[in-house]
Design a protein around this motif. Sequence first.
Motif, PDB file in Angstrom:
ATOM      1  N   GLU A 126      -1.623  12.549   8.850  1.00 49.81           N
ATOM      2  CA  GLU A 126      -2.450  13.157   9.894  1.00 49.81           C
ATOM      3  C   GLU A 126      -2.813  12.134  10.962  1.00 49.81           C
ATOM      4  O   GLU A 126      -2.780  12.431  12.154  1.00 49.81           O
ATOM      5  N   GLY A 127      -3.168  10.926  10.539  1.00 47.09           N
ATOM      6  CA  GLY A 127      -3.526   9.870  11.487  1.00 47.09           C
ATOM      7  C   GLY A 127      -2.369   9.486  12.392  1.00 47.09           C
ATOM      8  O   GLY A 127      -2.579   9.080  13.534  1.00 47.09           O
ATOM      9  N   PHE A 186      -2.425  11.550  -3.270  1.00 47.92           N
ATOM     10  CA  PHE A 186      -1.961  12.630  -2.408  1.00 47.92           C
ATOM     11  C   PHE A 186      -2.810  12.706  -1.141  1.00 47.92           C
ATOM     12  O   PHE A 186      -2.287  12.786  -0.032  1.00 47.92           O
ATOM     13  N   ASN A 187      -4.138  12.651  -1.293  1.00 43.46           N
ATOM     14  CA  ASN A 187      -5.020  12.713  -0.136  1.00 43.46           C
ATOM     15  C   ASN A 187      -4.869  11.501   0.766  1.00 43.46           C
ATOM     16  O   ASN A 187      -4.939  11.618   1.993  1.00 43.46           O
ATOM     17  N   GLN A 188      -4.623  10.330   0.187  1.00 42.20           N
ATOM     18  CA  GLN A 188      -4.412   9.120   0.982  1.00 42.20           C
ATOM     19  C   GLN A 188      -3.156   9.259   1.852  1.00 42.20           C
ATOM     20  O   GLN A 188      -3.175   8.954   3.036  1.00 42.20           O
ATOM     21  N   GLU A 222       1.082  19.055  -9.941  1.00 37.48           N
ATOM     22  CA  GLU A 222       2.099  18.333  -9.192  1.00 37.48           C
ATOM     23  C   GLU A 222       1.892  18.616  -7.711  1.00 37.48           C
ATOM     24  O   GLU A 222       1.752  19.773  -7.319  1.00 37.48           O
ATOM     25  N   TYR A 223       1.872  17.566  -6.894  1.00 38.73           N
ATOM     26  CA  TYR A 223       1.691  17.703  -5.446  1.00 38.73           C
ATOM     27  C   TYR A 223       2.942  17.209  -4.746  1.00 38.73           C
ATOM     28  O   TYR A 223       3.400  16.096  -5.002  1.00 38.73           O
ATOM     29  N   LYS A 224       3.493  18.034  -3.856  1.00 39.96           N
ATOM     30  CA  LYS A 224       4.659  17.652  -3.071  1.00 39.96           C
ATOM     31  C   LYS A 224       4.322  17.772  -1.590  1.00 39.96           C
ATOM     32  O   LYS A 224       3.730  18.760  -1.166  1.00 39.96           O
TER      33      LYS A 224
END
Length: 90
Positions: A27-28, A19-21, A70-72
């Motif tokens: 963002e980049g 998720f962070n990747q 769960e990340y969306k």
Amino acid sequence: MITIFNRAELFLTYDLSRFNQVRDTLEGAGLDYIYRSKDLTSPTMWEGLCGGSSRGRTGTFGMNDGAWVEYKLYVRRKDLDWARAILRGI
């Protein structure tokens, strides 16, 4: 501004590092996004009214240790194709 009316779901995962990747990649690239996380072990509104959560009644037996949250990720609907193209590179 991303709202419920102009957003599209881009990504769903249970892995925080993945998720962070993906979030860092967006963002980049300068893409706006929003995210929602859901703890799958917490009680729902109905369970809260009836007293307790499923975890409180049955424990966590049989649940995957890495799949408790769960990340969306959501982007603007008009940016969905662009965001998918960016994520193909990672």
